[in-house]
Design an enzyme around this catalytic site. Structure first.
Site, PDB file in Angstrom:
ATOM      1  N   ASP A  39      -4.118 -27.087  16.299  1.00  0.00           N
ATOM      2  CA  ASP A  39      -5.346 -26.760  17.022  1.00  0.00           C
ATOM      3  C   ASP A  39      -6.541 -27.075  16.136  1.00  0.00           C
ATOM      4  OD1 ASP A  39      -5.463 -24.588  15.175  1.00  0.00           O
ATOM      5  OD2 ASP A  39      -4.269 -23.374  16.541  1.00  0.00           O
ATOM      6  N   ASP A  98     -10.424 -25.669  15.026  1.00  0.00           N
ATOM      7  CA  ASP A  98     -11.400 -24.589  15.006  1.00  0.00           C
ATOM      8  C   ASP A  98     -12.767 -25.147  14.628  1.00  0.00           C
ATOM      9  OD1 ASP A  98      -9.357 -22.825  15.585  1.00  0.00           O
ATOM     10  OD2 ASP A  98      -9.020 -22.274  13.494  1.00  0.00           O
ATOM     11  N   ASP A 130      -9.980 -18.380   1.864  1.00  0.00           N
ATOM     12  CA  ASP A 130      -9.011 -18.021   0.840  1.00  0.00           C
ATOM     13  C   ASP A 130      -8.764 -19.100  -0.200  1.00  0.00           C
ATOM     14  OD1 ASP A 130      -7.809 -19.637   2.727  1.00  0.00           O
ATOM     15  OD2 ASP A 130      -6.311 -18.159   3.336  1.00  0.00           O
TER      16      ASP A 130
END
Length: 440
Positions: free
Chosen positions: A68, A70, A144
Site C-alpha cells: 500500500d 501512505d 523509527d
C-alpha cells in the site's frame, strides 16, 4: 557548532533535509500507484505539500512491490476530507484520512511532532501520548528507522532524506533514528519491528541499534497483549518467519513473546516440527497462497499441549479429559501475553482434538471424521507431524488413501445429472414412497 555536535550524538545529523534527485536514486513517478499520485496532485493543487512516505518508498528503492501507499502532508484532516469525494476521517488518538479511489484506499496523515520533553510517558519511558501536529522535519524525527523516514515527491521525483536513509539502504543497514535505548523505551515494539523488517528485507540492524535489545527485552511485558499479537502475526505471516525467529533468538528478544517457544525448540521433535511448519508457511505466503493463522499457532504450541497431555495421562487422567485440560493450560499461559482471538483458539482446539481420532481407523469413525468441518486442516496438521517423525508415516499414508477412496466411492454413488436441486426435483417426480432409480 555545539548544536550540530549534539544533534550528531543524538542521531539527528542535520537541520536541513537532503533532496536527492531521480538521477541518484532511480525512482520514477510511474512506480507510484495512480491513486497515491492523484491524492498527492490534489493536495498540491490545494496549496499543500504531499509526499509518499515510509515503507512504500523503502520497498520501491529495494525493488519490492509495496502492499500500500501512505501519504504525509501539512494539511489537517479537516482540510483534507473536503478535497475528495470519498474520504473518511478515522482515529481518536490521532486522526487520519482514508481516501478511497476505486479498489484502492490511500491513508493520508498530517505531519506529526515528536517532542520527548512534552510527551506523556510511564515510569519506564514508554510514550503514552504524543499525538500533536508538527513539521515535516519533526515528522521524520519521530519515525523509527532511517530507512522508513524517506519522503518521495511525485511532482519533482525527489527523495527527501532527513536521516541518511538512502545511504543506509545502499549499505543494507537499518539504523534507529536517535538514541536507540531512548527510542526503545518510548515504544518497546520497535525492537520487535526492527528484527521483523530486517529479516524480511534482508537488511542488518546496525550494532548500536542491536546493543540494548537484550537488556531492554523485559519492556515487552508492558506492551498491551492485543498490540503484541498484531505484531507477532505480522512477523509469522511475513513470508520470512523462520528468519525472523532466528533473529529474535540472536538478539535475545524471543523470551516472553511466545512464552512456550523456548521449551518447544529445546525438544528435537518439537524443533523439527516447528521448523517445518514455519517453512511451509513462508512458502505459501511467498507463493501468495492462503495461510491460516490458527494452523500456525496450533503448530507452534502443539508440543506444549502434547507434553501437558502426556503428563496428565501419567497422573491417571483419562485421555479425552486430559487433552481438554492440557489445551486449557497451554492457552491460558499463552493468551495472558498474546491476545489470541477466540475465533483462532476455537479452531486450534478443533485441530488438536482431532489428532487422536486419526488413530481410530474403523470405517464408521473414519467417515465421520472425514465429514468434520476442520478435517482438511487437521489432516494437514497430521501430515506435518508425520513429516517431522512424530507419528508413523504409514498413518498419514492410510488417511491419504482413504480420502481418495472415499471420494471415488461417493462419486460413483451419485446420479449422472448430479446436483442437489436436480436430485430434489427427481424425488418430487417419483413421489414420496417411490423407489430410487438405480445409478447408471
Amino acid at each position: 557548532m555545539i548544536k550540530r555536535f549534539i544533534r550528531r550524538v543524538l542521531g539527528f545529523p542535520s537541520d536541513a533535509a537532503s533532496r536527492v534527485p531521480r538521477e541518484k536514486h532511480g525512482l520514477a513517478r510511474e512506480a507510484i500507484s495512480p491513486a497515491a499520485a492523484k491524492v498527492c496532485a490534489v493536495l498540491r493543487e490545494a496549496g499543500f505539500s504531499a509526499y509518499v512516505v515510509g515503507g512504500a518508498v523503502r520497498d520501491l528503492l529495494l525493488g519490492i512491490e509495496p502492499k500500500d501507499f501512505d501519504i504525509a502532508t501539512d494539511a489537517r484532516p479537516e482540510q483534507i476530507k473536503p478535497l475528495f469525494r470519498r474520504a473518511l476521517v478515522i482515529g481518536r488518538r490521532f486522526r487520519l484520512v482514508h481516501v478511497m479511489m476505486g479498489p484502492e484506499t490511500v491513508e493520508v496523515s498530517t505531519f506529526r511532532a515528536a517532542d520527548p520533553e512534552t510527551a506523556e510517558k510511564d515510569e519506564h519511558g514508554r510514550v503514552l501520548r504524543d499525538n500533536v501536529f508538527g513539521t515535516q522535519e519533526e515528522d521524520a524525527r519521530r519515525r523509527d528507522f532511517s530507512v522508513n523516514a524517506l519522503y518521495y515527491d511525485p511532482a519533482t521525483e525527489e527523495v527527501v532524506d532527513f536521516h541518511r536513509g538512502l545511504a543506509d539502504l545502499k549499505k543494507r543497514v537499518m539504523r534507529v533514528i536517535g538514541n536507540p535505548e531512548t527510542r526503545y523505551r518510548e515504544d518497546p515494539v520497535r525492537m520487535l519491528r526492527g528484527v521483523r523488517l530486517a529479516a524480511k528485507l534482508g537488511l542488518t540492524l546496525d550494532s548500536a541499534s542491536r546493543a540494548p535489545i537484550r537488556r531492554l527485552a523485559p519492556l515487552m511485558e508492558r506492551v498491551p497483549p492485543a498490540r503484541l499479537f498484531d505484531e507477532m502475526l505480522k512477523l509469522l505471516l511475513s513470508g520470512h518467519a523462520s528468519a525472523c525467529l532466528r533473529q529474535l533468538r540472536e538478539v535475545g528478544l524471543h523470551k516472553g513473546l511466545l512464552p512456550l517457544l523456548d521449551v518447544i525448540l529445546e525438544q528435537p521433535l518439537g524443533e523439527r516440527f516447528v521448523t517445518l511448519a514455519l517453512a511451509q508457511t513462508d512458502e505459501r505466503v511467498l507463493a501468495e497462497r492462503p495461510v491460516s493463522p490458527a494452523f500456525l499457532f496450533a503448530a507452534l504450541l502443539w508440543h506444549e499441549v502434547l507434553a501437558a497431555w502426556k503428563a496428565r495421562q501419567s497422573r491417571g487422567e483419562r485421555s479425552a479429559p486430559a487433552l481438554e485440560n492440557a489445551m486449557d493450560e497451554v492457552l491460558d499461559t499463552q493468551c495472558a501475553k498474546l491476545a489470541i482471538t477466540r475465533k483462532l483458539t476455537a479452531t486450534m482446539r478443533e485441530v488438536w482434538v482431532m489428532q487422536p481420532r486419526f488413530e481410530q481407523r474403523s470405517a464408521g469413525r473414519a467417515f465421520r471424521l472425514l465429514d468434520a468441518p476442520r478435517f482438511r486442516m487437521a489432516y494437514d496438521f497430521l501430515a506435518l507431524r508425520a513429516a517431522s517423525g512424530e507419528v508413523p508415516a504409514e498413518l498419514e499414508a492410510w488417511w491419504r488413501t482413504f480420502q481418495s477412496a472415499a471420494a471415488d466411492t461417493r462419486q460413483a454413488m451419485l446420479l449422472p445429472d448430479t446436483g442437489p436441486k436436480k436430485r430434489r426435483r427427481r424425488r418430487r417426480k417419483r413421489g414420496a414412497g417411490a423407489p430410487a432409480a438405480e445409478p447408471a
